[in-house]
Design a protein around this motif. Structure first.
Motif, PDB file in Angstrom:
ATOM      1  N   GLU A   1       0.834  -1.503  -0.072  1.00 46.01           N
ATOM      2  CA  GLU A   1       0.205  -0.048   0.163  1.00 46.01           C
ATOM      3  C   GLU A   1       0.759   1.085  -0.237  1.00 46.01           C
ATOM      4  OE1 GLU A   1      -2.776  -0.742   3.175  1.00 46.01           O
ATOM      5  OE2 GLU A   1      -3.947  -2.103   1.836  1.00 46.01           O
ATOM      6  N   HIS A   2       2.052   1.217   0.423  1.00 49.94           N
ATOM      7  CA  HIS A   2       2.866   2.186   0.377  1.00 49.94           C
ATOM      8  C   HIS A   2       3.095   2.783  -0.919  1.00 49.94           C
ATOM      9  CE1 HIS A   2       7.317   4.277   0.730  1.00 49.94           C
ATOM     10  NE2 HIS A   2       6.309   5.213   1.556  1.00 49.94           N
ATOM     11  N   GLY A   3       3.292   1.751  -1.879  1.00 48.38           N
ATOM     12  CA  GLY A   3       3.291   2.108  -3.291  1.00 48.38           C
ATOM     13  C   GLY A   3       4.528   2.491  -3.804  1.00 48.38           C
ATOM     14  N   ILE A   4       5.558   2.438  -3.271  1.00 50.10           N
ATOM     15  CA  ILE A   4       7.200   2.656  -3.820  1.00 50.10           C
ATOM     16  C   ILE A   4       7.786   1.466  -3.708  1.00 50.10           C
ATOM     17  CG2 ILE A   4       9.023   4.220  -3.851  1.00 50.10           C
ATOM     18  CD1 ILE A   4       7.443   6.493  -2.904  1.00 50.10           C
ATOM     19  N   PHE A   5       8.304   0.933  -4.646  1.00 50.09           N
ATOM     20  CA  PHE A   5       9.105  -0.158  -4.618  1.00 50.09           C
ATOM     21  C   PHE A   5      10.506  -0.120  -4.808  1.00 50.09           C
ATOM     22  CE2 PHE A   5       4.583  -1.120  -5.341  1.00 50.09           C
ATOM     23  CZ  PHE A   5       4.323  -1.623  -4.432  1.00 50.09           C
ATOM     24  N   GLY A   6      11.071   0.836  -4.216  1.00 46.35           N
ATOM     25  CA  GLY A   6      12.515   1.148  -4.731  1.00 46.35           C
ATOM     26  C   GLY A   6      13.610  -0.009  -3.827  1.00 46.35           C
ATOM     27  N   TYR A   7      14.804   0.262  -4.176  1.00 49.71           N
ATOM     28  CA  TYR A   7      15.875  -0.651  -3.377  1.00 49.71           C
ATOM     29  C   TYR A   7      15.640  -0.852  -2.076  1.00 49.71           C
ATOM     30  CZ  TYR A   7      18.056  -0.569  -7.938  1.00 49.71           C
ATOM     31  OH  TYR A   7      18.614  -0.607  -9.334  1.00 49.71           O
ATOM     32  N   VAL A   8      15.960  -1.822  -1.553  1.00 54.12           N
ATOM     33  CA  VAL A   8      15.968  -2.167   0.165  1.00 54.12           C
ATOM     34  C   VAL A   8      17.387  -2.759   0.669  1.00 54.12           C
ATOM     35  CG1 VAL A   8      13.550  -2.201   0.168  1.00 54.12           C
ATOM     36  CG2 VAL A   8      14.899  -4.187  -0.242  1.00 54.12           C
ATOM     37  N   LYS A   9      17.248  -2.283   1.799  1.00 52.13           N
ATOM     38  CA  LYS A   9      18.674  -3.020   2.282  1.00 52.13           C
ATOM     39  C   LYS A   9      18.282  -3.742   3.721  1.00 52.13           C
ATOM     40  CE  LYS A   9      19.737   0.715   5.600  1.00 52.13           C
ATOM     41  NZ  LYS A   9      19.355   0.318   6.921  1.00 52.13           N
ATOM     42  N   SER A  10      18.897  -4.917   3.967  1.00 49.83           N
ATOM     43  CA  SER A  10      18.722  -5.519   5.182  1.00 49.83           C
ATOM     44  C   SER A  10      19.138  -5.043   6.211  1.00 49.83           C
ATOM     45  CB  SER A  10      19.359  -6.884   5.221  1.00 49.83           C
ATOM     46  OG  SER A  10      20.899  -6.691   5.026  1.00 49.83           O
ATOM     47  N   ASP A  11      18.242  -4.867   7.535  1.00 47.23           N
ATOM     48  CA  ASP A  11      18.597  -4.241   8.516  1.00 47.23           C
ATOM     49  C   ASP A  11      18.815  -5.082   9.901  1.00 47.23           C
ATOM     50  OD1 ASP A  11      16.146  -4.928   9.170  1.00 47.23           O
ATOM     51  OD2 ASP A  11      15.353  -2.962   9.172  1.00 47.23           O
ATOM     52  N   GLU A  12      19.052  -4.371  11.106  1.00 46.97           N
ATOM     53  CA  GLU A  12      19.389  -5.096  12.174  1.00 46.97           C
ATOM     54  C   GLU A  12      18.077  -6.167  12.646  1.00 46.97           C
ATOM     55  OE1 GLU A  12      22.077  -5.393  14.194  1.00 46.97           O
ATOM     56  OE2 GLU A  12      23.029  -4.426  12.481  1.00 46.97           O
ATOM     57  N   GLY A  13      16.743  -5.650  12.216  1.00 46.32           N
ATOM     58  CA  GLY A  13      15.664  -6.310  12.608  1.00 46.32           C
ATOM     59  C   GLY A  13      15.633  -7.655  11.743  1.00 46.32           C
ATOM     60  N   TYR A  14      16.243  -7.520  10.607  1.00 51.17           N
ATOM     61  CA  TYR A  14      16.210  -8.903   9.858  1.00 51.17           C
ATOM     62  C   TYR A  14      17.127 -10.071  10.510  1.00 51.17           C
ATOM     63  CZ  TYR A  14      17.722 -11.983   6.001  1.00 51.17           C
ATOM     64  OH  TYR A  14      17.986 -13.110   5.157  1.00 51.17           O
TER      65      TYR A  14
ATOM     66  N   THR B   1      24.363 -14.997   6.084  1.00 50.33           N
ATOM     67  CA  THR B   1      24.021 -14.246   4.810  1.00 50.33           C
ATOM     68  C   THR B   1      22.677 -14.553   4.291  1.00 50.33           C
ATOM     69  OG1 THR B   1      24.723 -13.415   2.645  1.00 50.33           O
ATOM     70  CG2 THR B   1      25.324 -15.900   3.174  1.00 50.33           C
ATOM     71  N   PHE B   2      21.981 -13.514   3.721  1.00 51.70           N
ATOM     72  CA  PHE B   2      20.872 -13.732   2.913  1.00 51.70           C
ATOM     73  C   PHE B   2      21.279 -14.595   1.599  1.00 51.70           C
ATOM     74  CE2 PHE B   2      18.176 -12.874  -0.782  1.00 51.70           C
ATOM     75  CZ  PHE B   2      16.930 -13.186  -0.494  1.00 51.70           C
ATOM     76  N   LEU B   3      20.165 -15.391   1.054  1.00 54.91           N
ATOM     77  CA  LEU B   3      20.599 -16.144  -0.067  1.00 54.91           C
ATOM     78  C   LEU B   3      19.078 -16.188  -0.730  1.00 54.91           C
ATOM     79  CD1 LEU B   3      22.066 -19.594   0.929  1.00 54.91           C
ATOM     80  CD2 LEU B   3      23.026 -17.874  -0.487  1.00 54.91           C
TER      81      LEU B   3
END
Ligand code: PLP
Length: 391
Positions: A58-71, A93-95
């Motif tokens: 619903e936010h509607g913007i799908f730009g680049y994202v990073k992994s954060d501490e929460g993840y 690491t993410f895979l």
């Protein structure tokens, strides 16, 4: 208040590009089959994941994202709580998928023509990706004895001398359903360490241990295991979010980690999409109650199938899984060729299951049944099967 999930609910998955549902015609030659093959479940995922994703959409913007501490914290806390495994953030690491993670490991740690051990009957991509990358498969088939599978350590000791470079472990095992014990894993770890065979442990089914079995992460069984291992995991099977494509690896050995992470970083492979980090974090932070309920339901489904077969189709035996929602059916007493066995299920019973030989020749006479579905689907499937067997 806790959400009470209704896993009896039938949800139409047609026309969602679901491999399990929308590939029936292509793979089995008919759309009119009950689909009990590909390993995802016909259940809604935890509401907290869906709500978080909705909000993001619903936010509607799908730009680049990073992994954060929460993840990272969600993974670290989950592994500690669920598997009593303390891991440090920089070892994770993410895979973009567990199978891809195995393929990357083959690329990094072996060369073309190198020998890689697998333990069939086993999840088919272990063989497919290994051969696809021009490595040689060395089979260490599991031993089936008294209705249960175990590893063949004597044979492993022999083949380990043949300059093998890697062993791909399925822990818990698909399709045998074994939750390997600490003793079994320690013995494997010892043999592999002593023969310089790297153990890549696929632990994608680890959160789904059933009937009071307890998953043991390979890396936790000994120092030899921890230092000679990559472990690949995901919330995908656990929370039915495979289509989101979010997995991760844990590598404790510094040298192995450096090589593997460098490979991923150089190719920008260790980065997730906008939904992957979010779904993973919400799954691990809020999904436990859903997981408890779904495991209960799966156990009931397994009991139902087992009782039904014993009472109505005793020629087919359910190998009761110690983990996950897949039952390995021993159909050998039907005395059919694999082709005729497949015909019985597909043409006569109108059921789509994985044929046992997909998992190796050791699967001859077996079929794999996915019970991650409403129980009414299983009622129908087993009634169809009973009629087909008695035709
Ligand atoms: C043992 C095992 N590993 C990996 C996968 C698939 O993992 P991914 O979708 O992350 O590649 C499956 C799916 O059935 C599986 O059973």
């Amino acid at each position: 208040m806790k959400t009470k999930y209704d896993f009896d609910q039938i949800i139409d998955r047609k026309n969602t590009n679901s491999v399990k549902i929308d590939s029936l015609q292509q793979v089995f030659g008919s759309d009119e089959l009950l689909s009990l093959w590909v390993a995802d479940m016909d259940f809604l995922s935890p509401i907290e994941i869906t709500e978080a994703l909705k909000k993001r959409v619903e936010h509607g913007i799908f730009g680049y994202v990073k992994s954060d501490e929460g993840y990272y914290n969600s993974i670290i806390n989950w592994l500690k709580k669920k598997h009593n495994w303390s891991v440090k953030k920089d070892t994770v690491t993410f895979l973009p998928g567990v199978v891809k993670g195995i393929a990357f490991a083959i690329d990094v740690f072996t060369d073309v023509q190198d020998k890689i051990i697998i333990q069939p009957p086993v999840y088919p991509p272990f063989k497919n990706i290994t051969e696809g990358l021009d490595r040689e498969i060395i089979n260490n088939p599991l031993i089936f004895e008294n209705g249960q599978y175990r590893m063949d350590f004597d044979n492993l000791r022999e083949i380990a001398k043949r300059d093998c470079k890697m062993l791909i472990l399925c822990n818990p095992h698909n399709p045998a359903g074994r939750v390997w014990t600490k003793e079994e894993l320690s013995e494997l770890a010892e043999i592999c360490f002593d023969n310089q065979i790297l153990v890549v442990s696929d632990e994608i089914h680890s959160d789904l241990a059933l009937f009071n079995y307890k998953h043991v992460p390979f890396a936790t069984v000994s120092a030899k295991a921890a230092q000679n291992n990559l472990t690949l995991m995901a919330p995908s099977k656990t929370f039915n979010i495979a289509g989101i494509v979010s997995s991760f690896a844990v590598v404790e050995n510094d040298e192995l980690r450096k090589k593997y992470f460098n490979y991923l970083n150089a190719r920008h492979l260790g980065k997730g999409n906008i939904f992957a980090y979010l779904a993973t974090q919400y799954a691990y932070e809020y999904g436990e109650d859903w997981l408890d309920q779904v495991l209960d339901y799966i156990q009931q489904n397994i009991d139902y199938v087992d009782n039904y077969l014993q009472q109505n189709i005793p020629q087919i035996k359910a190998i009761i899984p110690e983990a996950s929602f897949l039952i390995w059916l021993d159909c050998r007493e039907l005395n059919l060729s694999q082709k005729d066995l497949e015909n019985l299920f597909i043409q006569k019973a109108k059921l789509a299951l994985n044929s046992g030989t997909m998992f190796g020749v050791e699967g001859k006479g077996f079929m794999r049944l996915n019970v991650g579905c409403p129980q009414s689907t299983l009622h129908k499937a087993l009634d169809n099967l009973k009629k087909a067997v008695n035709l």
